[in-house]
Design an enzyme around this catalytic site. Sequence first.
Site, PDB file in Angstrom:
ATOM      1  N   GLU A 287       0.796  -1.228   0.000  1.00  0.00           N
ATOM      2  CA  GLU A 287       0.000   0.000   0.000  1.00  0.00           C
ATOM      3  C   GLU A 287       0.836   1.290   0.000  1.00  0.00           C
ATOM      4  O   GLU A 287       0.556   2.214   0.754  1.00  0.00           O
ATOM      5  CB  GLU A 287      -0.965  -0.001   1.193  1.00  0.00           C
ATOM      6  N   THR A 288       1.823   1.331  -0.848  1.00  0.00           N
ATOM      7  CA  THR A 288       2.641   2.557  -0.960  1.00  0.00           C
ATOM      8  C   THR A 288       1.967   3.483  -1.973  1.00  0.00           C
ATOM      9  O   THR A 288       2.484   3.756  -3.047  1.00  0.00           O
ATOM     10  CB  THR A 288       4.084   2.200  -1.378  1.00  0.00           C
TER      11      THR A 288
END
Length: 407
Positions: A287-288
């Site tokens: 989830e960057t």
Amino acid sequence: MTKQREIAWIPQPKSIRWLPGQFSWDGVEALVISESGDDRLLTWARALREELAGRLGRKLAIRTTPAVEPGVWLAATADSDVSSVQLDLPESPEGYVLQITPTMLALAARRPAGLYYGLQTLHQLLADMADESPNLPAVHITDWPDLSLRGIHLDLKGAMAPFEYWREVIRTLAHYKINALLIEYEDKFPYERHSDIVSPGALTQGQVAELVELAREHCIEVIPLVQCLGHVEYVLRHERYASLREAGELSQYCPLEPGAATLFREMADEVIAAHPYSRYFHLGADETWILGQCPRCREAVARKGKLGLYMDYVVPAIEYVSSQGKTPIIWDDMVWRTPDPDRVSQLPPETVMCDWFYHITEPEVPYFLWGDETDMSRRWISRRWREIDPTVIPANARPLEELPEAG
Ligand SMILES: [Zn+2]
């Protein structure tokens, strides 16, 4: 008469064959365990002795006798000779046989872990006897796990439970034959070099060591997780690390800021040192979302794409973990979100891709994590990759459906 029982086994043993008669503790003076060189056997035998003491009104002795190939065992009988115990063991290293006859209780396994799981089955049988005599129904149980790695993810962000709670978590999970605990420490790890990110409710060094040792005693492998790129609010909310923020945001490091990689390595060093029994180290890397927001990152994304920017930061972090003797794990979502075969092939072959997805309940995909423990050059592929774009599957990866059973 064969006594059929309805016992809520968790998990259900592979084979249960009820036999005629009951095993009585009359005349039994000792629990006999094989010599194994593993000090945990004595610990486990003592725990069984304590449980039995309340039922029998007396305390059994514990004796050791020379080991008999091919494994380890525990027996109880009024007959002092237990050398005749011969049980047909399953091949699985975590398998066991528990055989209770009117004259003997015998538990055997190839490895200590198998003996431990047999003891949990025995504890569940004893619990079912709670309101009855301490005699045990005669039964022959053969069991082994379907999965070699059976893990639970503990996320310590937010409010912290009292230390005793975590001790109880380990004991409870082990009783149900969970053998891996992924611990995402966040700010609850007692970092020394970066003590300013340590929460007031954090574990102490002594408590971490105690949990790791307690887990080993209960056949649970702790896999520590330290996020290397995103989900680092607990770090970046401190002004000292403001220069590492991506475009001023708290959720993610700027991957082009060298201090971020340095900070990750320093944190990883301390966590790795605290987990001497762990084969794995999880770098998170999921989830960057805000990759490419600051001007430098925007320019890099224009040149090599979001996955290119991601890989050029994450791959060296993975390589660092490998260089410290740990098998690296990352969540797989950023890779399948941005399918790019050339970039995917940058991942070091020992990388374990961990299925990130929630809500998967189909029985054919119950796996938490996968990887060939004997040959780390082989990787198992998330089914998500296949669904989204089969062309991104690296040549050496095999579909999850072919994952072999434990043992
Ligand atoms: Zn940036």
